[in-house]
Design an enzyme around this catalytic site. Structure first.
Site, mmCIF file in Angstrom:
data_model
loop_
_atom_site.group_PDB
_atom_site.id
_atom_site.type_symbol
_atom_site.label_atom_id
_atom_site.label_comp_id
_atom_site.label_asym_id
_atom_site.label_seq_id
_atom_site.Cartn_x
_atom_site.Cartn_y
_atom_site.Cartn_z
ATOM 1 N N TYR A 1 116.302 108.936 47.428
ATOM 2 C CA TYR A 1 116.884 107.745 46.782
ATOM 3 C C TYR A 1 118.020 108.186 45.850
ATOM 4 C CZ TYR A 1 116.902 102.854 45.356
ATOM 5 O OH TYR A 1 117.272 101.552 45.134
ATOM 6 N N LYS B 1 120.461 102.273 39.852
ATOM 7 C CA LYS B 1 119.523 101.186 39.529
ATOM 8 C C LYS B 1 119.097 101.251 38.064
ATOM 9 C CE LYS B 1 119.229 99.130 43.563
ATOM 10 N NZ LYS B 1 120.081 97.943 43.788
HETATM 11 N N1 LIG Z 1 115.445 96.931 51.090
HETATM 12 C C1 LIG Z 1 114.748 97.441 50.100
HETATM 13 O O1 LIG Z 1 113.775 98.167 50.303
HETATM 14 C C2 LIG Z 1 115.121 97.133 48.668
HETATM 15 C C3 LIG Z 1 114.156 97.312 47.664
HETATM 16 C C4 LIG Z 1 114.505 97.033 46.355
HETATM 17 C C5 LIG Z 1 115.792 96.608 46.063
HETATM 18 N N2 LIG Z 1 116.711 96.456 47.064
HETATM 19 C C6 LIG Z 1 118.055 96.013 46.705
HETATM 20 O O2 LIG Z 1 118.276 94.739 47.245
HETATM 21 C C7 LIG Z 1 119.688 94.535 47.354
HETATM 22 C C8 LIG Z 1 120.007 94.000 48.728
HETATM 23 O O3 LIG Z 1 119.782 95.010 49.704
HETATM 24 P P1 LIG Z 1 119.096 94.748 51.108
HETATM 25 O O4 LIG Z 1 117.930 95.663 51.184
HETATM 26 O O5 LIG Z 1 118.905 93.307 51.337
HETATM 27 O O6 LIG Z 1 120.150 95.372 52.121
HETATM 28 P P2 LIG Z 1 121.482 94.768 52.782
HETATM 29 O O7 LIG Z 1 122.138 95.933 53.433
HETATM 30 O O8 LIG Z 1 121.162 93.611 53.616
HETATM 31 O O9 LIG Z 1 122.337 94.289 51.531
HETATM 32 C C9 LIG Z 1 123.181 95.139 50.791
HETATM 33 C C10 LIG Z 1 124.470 94.369 50.597
HETATM 34 O O10 LIG Z 1 125.372 95.075 49.760
HETATM 35 C C11 LIG Z 1 126.646 94.693 50.197
HETATM 36 N N3 LIG Z 1 127.688 95.571 49.680
HETATM 37 C C12 LIG Z 1 127.783 96.914 49.764
HETATM 38 N N4 LIG Z 1 128.963 97.323 49.242
HETATM 39 C C13 LIG Z 1 129.614 96.198 48.816
HETATM 40 C C14 LIG Z 1 130.878 95.947 48.218
HETATM 41 N N5 LIG Z 1 131.725 96.928 47.941
HETATM 42 N N6 LIG Z 1 131.208 94.652 47.939
HETATM 43 C C15 LIG Z 1 130.368 93.633 48.215
HETATM 44 N N7 LIG Z 1 129.171 93.813 48.789
HETATM 45 C C16 LIG Z 1 128.804 95.081 49.087
HETATM 46 C C17 LIG Z 1 126.551 94.779 51.719
HETATM 47 O O11 LIG Z 1 127.589 94.062 52.330
HETATM 48 C C18 LIG Z 1 125.197 94.113 51.930
HETATM 49 O O12 LIG Z 1 125.362 92.737 52.129
HETATM 50 C C19 LIG Z 1 120.335 95.884 47.029
HETATM 51 O O13 LIG Z 1 120.719 95.903 45.675
HETATM 52 C C20 LIG Z 1 119.186 96.842 47.245
HETATM 53 O O14 LIG Z 1 119.351 98.045 46.523
HETATM 54 C C21 LIG Z 1 116.398 96.693 48.359
#
Ligand SMILES: NC(=O)c1ccc[n+]([C@@H]2O[C@H](COP(=O)([O-])OP(=O)(O)OC[C@H]3O[C@@H](n4cnc5c(N)ncnc54)[C@H](O)[C@@H]3O)[C@@H](O)[C@H]2O)c1
Length: 257
Positions: free
Chosen positions: A157, A164
């Site tokens: 990570y 984060k």
């Molecule tokens: N999937 C998991 O296990 C998990 C767990 C906890 C937190 N999260 C967090 O949830 C959030 C959403 O992630 P997700 O898992 O739905 O994945 P995801 O890949 O669907 O979403 C990530 C998003 O970030 C956007 N992004 C990246 N660079 C960017 C930029 N320069 N400008 C605008 N947008 C940008 C991407 O286009 C994408 O839509 C993130 O912050 C992720 O860290 C995810």
């Protein structure tokens, strides 16, 4: 059920139907909100437009969070279309692949800067743009998505954990700045979910299995469950909650040996 009718919201971070931000958009729309949804770059435009077609009268806008001109255009367009804003969901995160594969100690200055800029600073920029529109509505709610890797070490990570940690600290500072205007700022710390972003973390399946084995609920969580918690924080039921990181992870964060 939370009622968001008459409210308008901005959702940043939809890549595809598996995105946590998309589940939140769907839940907020079901609760009656009108939405602006954004896509990052032409590569994702079609995906986001196809998904948004199922929403009522959405605004679909380009937004790369590293581009100040695009951010300004998003808020100008929202102002024109909605005349104010009630909530923002921030679901953007990114770290260069090599920073997630190599040991953390090898993280380059550029990778560190990019991860922190996209994954943490962008919340500050969005909050600054949203605040004047929210003030016109007498307040608002800003929500971001984080992960337990901010506090504990999860293999691979790496710099995303550092980003984060900065994001969660930003939630508290923004909540302090914007609270007097009636604007709340919170995070949901979600358990691991297989999404596009998660695919960048090698060994992600092992993390999922660890949650199934050890979380008090003995399972992983689904995007719809994160979305239900999100709607609570975005809407009137969460009106006294700010500066909070709500764990939506089946209780995994509480486990020790
Ligand atoms: N999937 C998991 O296990 C998990 C767990 C906890 C937190 N999260 C967090 O949830 C959030 C959403 O992630 P997700 O898992 O739905 O994945 P995801 O890949 O669907 O979403 C990530 C998003 O970030 C956007 N992004 C990246 N660079 C960017 C930029 N320069 N400008 C605008 N947008 C940008 C991407 O286009 C994408 O839509 C993130 O912050 C992720 O860290 C995810």
């Amino acid at each position: 059920m939370t009622d968001l009718s008459g409210k308008s919201g901005l959702i940043v971070g939809i890549a595809n139907k598996r995105s946590i931000a998309w589940a939140i958009a769907q839940a907020a729309a079901r609760a009656g909100a009108r939405l602006a949804v954004t896509y990052q770059g032409e590569r994702l435009e079609e995906n986001v437009r196809d998904l948004a077609a199922s929403l009522t009268d959405p605004l679909v806008l380009p937004c790369d969070v590293t581009d100040d001109a695009q951010l300004a255009a998003v808020f100008a367009d929202i102002d024109r279309a909605f005349g104010g804003l009630d909530f923002v969901v921030h679901g953007a995160a990114y770290a260069p692949r090599e920073a997630l594969d190599a040991p953390f100690v090898e993280t380059s200055r550029d990778a560190f800067r990019m991860a922190l800029d996209i994954s943490a600073y962008s919340l500050v920029a969005l909050a600054r743009g949203a605040a004047p529109l929210m003030e016109r509505r007498g307040g608002g709610s800003i929500l971001t998505l984080t992960y337990l890797g901010s506090q504990r070490v999860f293999q691979n990570y790496n710099v995303m954990g550092v980003a984060k940690a900065a994001l969660e600290a930003s939630v508290r500072y923004l909540a302090a700045d914007l609270g007097p205007k009636g604007i709340r700022v919170n995070a949901i710390s979600a358990g691991p979910i297989k999404t596009l972003a998660a695919a960048g973390i090698s060994g992600f399946s092992a993390i999922l299995q660890q949650y199934r084995d050890r979380a008090p609920l003995r399972r992983t969580v689904e995007t719809a469950e994160v979305a239900d918690a999100a709607v609570f924080l975005l809407g009137p039921s969460g009106r006294a909650v700010t500066a909070e990181v709500l764990m939506v992870d089946g209780g995994y964060h509480a486990t020790g040996m």
